[in-house]
Design an enzyme around this catalytic site. Structure first.
Site, PDB file in Angstrom:
ATOM      1  N   PHE A 129       0.947  -1.162  -0.051  1.00 60.71           N
ATOM      2  CA  PHE A 129       0.199  -0.093   0.052  1.00 60.71           C
ATOM      3  C   PHE A 129       0.848   1.218   0.025  1.00 60.71           C
ATOM      4  O   PHE A 129       1.638   1.350   1.053  1.00 60.71           O
ATOM      5  CB  PHE A 129      -0.870   0.068   1.308  1.00 60.71           C
ATOM      6  CG  PHE A 129      -1.774   1.258   1.090  1.00 60.71           C
ATOM      7  CD1 PHE A 129      -3.000   1.196   0.380  1.00 60.71           C
ATOM      8  CD2 PHE A 129      -1.428   2.304   1.874  1.00 60.71           C
ATOM      9  CE1 PHE A 129      -3.779   2.338   0.438  1.00 60.71           C
ATOM     10  CE2 PHE A 129      -2.390   3.381   1.717  1.00 60.71           C
ATOM     11  CZ  PHE A 129      -3.656   3.250   0.948  1.00 60.71           C
ATOM     12  N   ASP A 214       9.903   2.335   1.087  1.00 59.18           N
ATOM     13  CA  ASP A 214       8.614   3.102   1.770  1.00 59.18           C
ATOM     14  C   ASP A 214       8.604   2.861   3.263  1.00 59.18           C
ATOM     15  O   ASP A 214       8.082   1.856   3.799  1.00 59.18           O
ATOM     16  CB  ASP A 214       7.240   2.581   0.962  1.00 59.18           C
ATOM     17  CG  ASP A 214       6.063   3.228   1.448  1.00 59.18           C
ATOM     18  OD1 ASP A 214       6.114   3.963   2.536  1.00 59.18           O
ATOM     19  OD2 ASP A 214       4.984   3.084   1.021  1.00 59.18           O
ATOM     20  N   LYS A 243       3.569   9.853   8.486  1.00 59.95           N
ATOM     21  CA  LYS A 243       2.935   9.413   9.691  1.00 59.95           C
ATOM     22  C   LYS A 243       3.487   9.956  10.982  1.00 59.95           C
ATOM     23  O   LYS A 243       3.195  11.188  11.297  1.00 59.95           O
ATOM     24  CB  LYS A 243       2.742   7.834   9.647  1.00 59.95           C
ATOM     25  CG  LYS A 243       1.811   7.308   8.471  1.00 59.95           C
ATOM     26  CD  LYS A 243       1.552   6.019   8.773  1.00 59.95           C
ATOM     27  CE  LYS A 243       0.569   5.319   7.791  1.00 59.95           C
ATOM     28  NZ  LYS A 243      -0.779   5.780   8.178  1.00 59.95           N
TER      29      LYS A 243
END
Length: 398
Positions: A129, A214, A243
């Site tokens: 994702f 990532d 995040k």
């Protein structure tokens, strides 16, 4: 939910008024243990005094000037990230999807600047994702997210996770880079073993490819080190963050070696809000805390305790928990009933978890959570497991 909002989220019927440490509070005073951290965002918990003071002080002075001018707070955060990573260069944006999109641009521009514009394809992995922009939907390659948004953006090839034979077979003269998460978060907290990460690094070197990691979810201490790649003893060429970087304030980043970033010159990429003073203040405040001696030792010790306790619950409640996964405070349980049922049972015990693919529920508390809050959370999770197991056995007995 207000009718004025687009119907993008299947929201839980909960709203919070304030937070403190590991807890969230509703307006009527109900207290929930936050084992979701805003989907791995509030790394320092809620209302961390150092982060709050930094934001308040900066808000009273200046919020935004744009990247047309020098931003000292941005320069400082870039230097600190570079000093504590593999990287030589940093670029700031607003989200993980933007960071990943930018990382693909960096990789493609690198090869174009070397006179090889045909090298533009990126290999990614099933179950990944990487975000919700059109290009990152193509990189993720999940039919559920792609349907209805027109032709899929070209340039991404997909292989099964941890399948090195398939990975090697997918490399062509047009391949520019390999992109992956060290642990797939949304994909069900599926880890790429260190030996496979090392082999992927070797494959990149052998084939003259860039390695993009990532670390939007795994970075900023989530696995017990500042960056997850450190566990494997390798270094990427490009890495993305978001995040936990702002502790709850929106901020993303692309880190890269000087060589990988050599194609990025004035005019090739940009952003209005990225690297704004407030976001940079938040990022620096987060690093102030994380770079304190002993911070990651504490994360590793307390997350190890948490995982041990979850393993005990796995043994006690075999009708509920199929598997415990993850590293550091990026943990998950794969359940034997719909993961939404497990999440709801936790919520009934005032514990918040986050569902993910492969029928899992992520348990991702703040990195600052004290052991007593972990113990309280485990007690509540066990209460949920007791009820679910009793239900499962009652159903089986019918």
């Amino acid at each position: 939910m207000s009718e004025a909002l687009m119907s993008t989220y299947a929201r839980q019927n909960l709203a919070f008024e304030r937070g403190e440490g590991s807890y969230l509070y509703t307006a009527d005073g109900r207290r929930y243990l936050d084992f979701g951290s805003g989907i791995a965002v509030t790394a320092l918990g809620h209302s961390h005094p150092h982060l709050v003071k930094a934001i308040q002080d900066q808000a009273a002075k200046l919020w935004h000037v744009s990247n047309l001018f020098e931003i000292p707070e941005q320069t400082r955060l870039a230097q600190r990230l570079v000093d504590n990573s593999f990287a030589d260069k940093a670029f700031f944006c607003n989200s993980g999807a933007e960071a990943n999109e930018g990382a693909v641009k960096v990789a493609r521009k690198y090869w174009a600047s070397k006179g090889q514009p045909e090298k533009y394809r990126i290999i990614t992995f099933d179950g990944a994702f990487h975000g919700r922009t059109l290009a990152m939907l193509a990189a993720t390659n999940n039919k559920k997210y792609l349907d209805g948004f027109g032709p899929k953006v070209e340039g991404f090839d997909h292989v099964p996770l941890n399948d090195l034979k398939a990975l090697k077979a997918a490399i062509t003269p047009e391949t520019a880079a390999i992109m992956l998460e060290p642990i797939q978060g949304e994909g069900g907290v599926r880890e790429v073993p260190s030996e496979i990460l090392r082999e992927i690094r070797r494959i990149c070197d052998e084939n003259k490819l860039l390695l993009i990691l990532d670390e939007v979810q795994t970075g900023m201490g989530r696995t017990g080190k500042l960056f997850a790649y450190e566990w494997a003893g390798i270094e990427p060429d490009i890495m993305t963050l978001a995040k936990g970087l702002g502790g709850g304030f929106p901020v993303g980043a692309i880190l890269a070696t000087a060589e990988a970033a050599s194609g990025i010159v004035p005019g090739t990429h940009g952003t209005t809000f990225g690297g704004n003073i407030m976001a940079m203040t938040a990022g620096n405040a987060v690093l102030d805390v994380m770079l304190e001696p002993g911070f990651f030792d504490g994360v590793q010790k307390r997350s190890s305790y948490f995982r041990q306790q979850l393993a005990m619950l796995h043994d006690r409640y075999p009708d509920v928990i199929e598997e415990v996964r993850g590293r550091g405070f990026l943990l998950a349980v794969k359940t034997k009933m719909p993961n939404s049922d497990f999440q709801a049972a936790l919520r009934d015990e005032h514990v918040l978890g986050v569902t993910a693919s492969d029928n899992t529920v992520r348990l991702i508390p703040p990195l600052t959570i004290p052991e007593k809050d972990i113990a309280e959370g485990v007690k509540r999770i066990e209460a949920a497991c007791q009820k679910l197991q009793a239900q499962a056995r009652a159903e089986a007995a019918k």
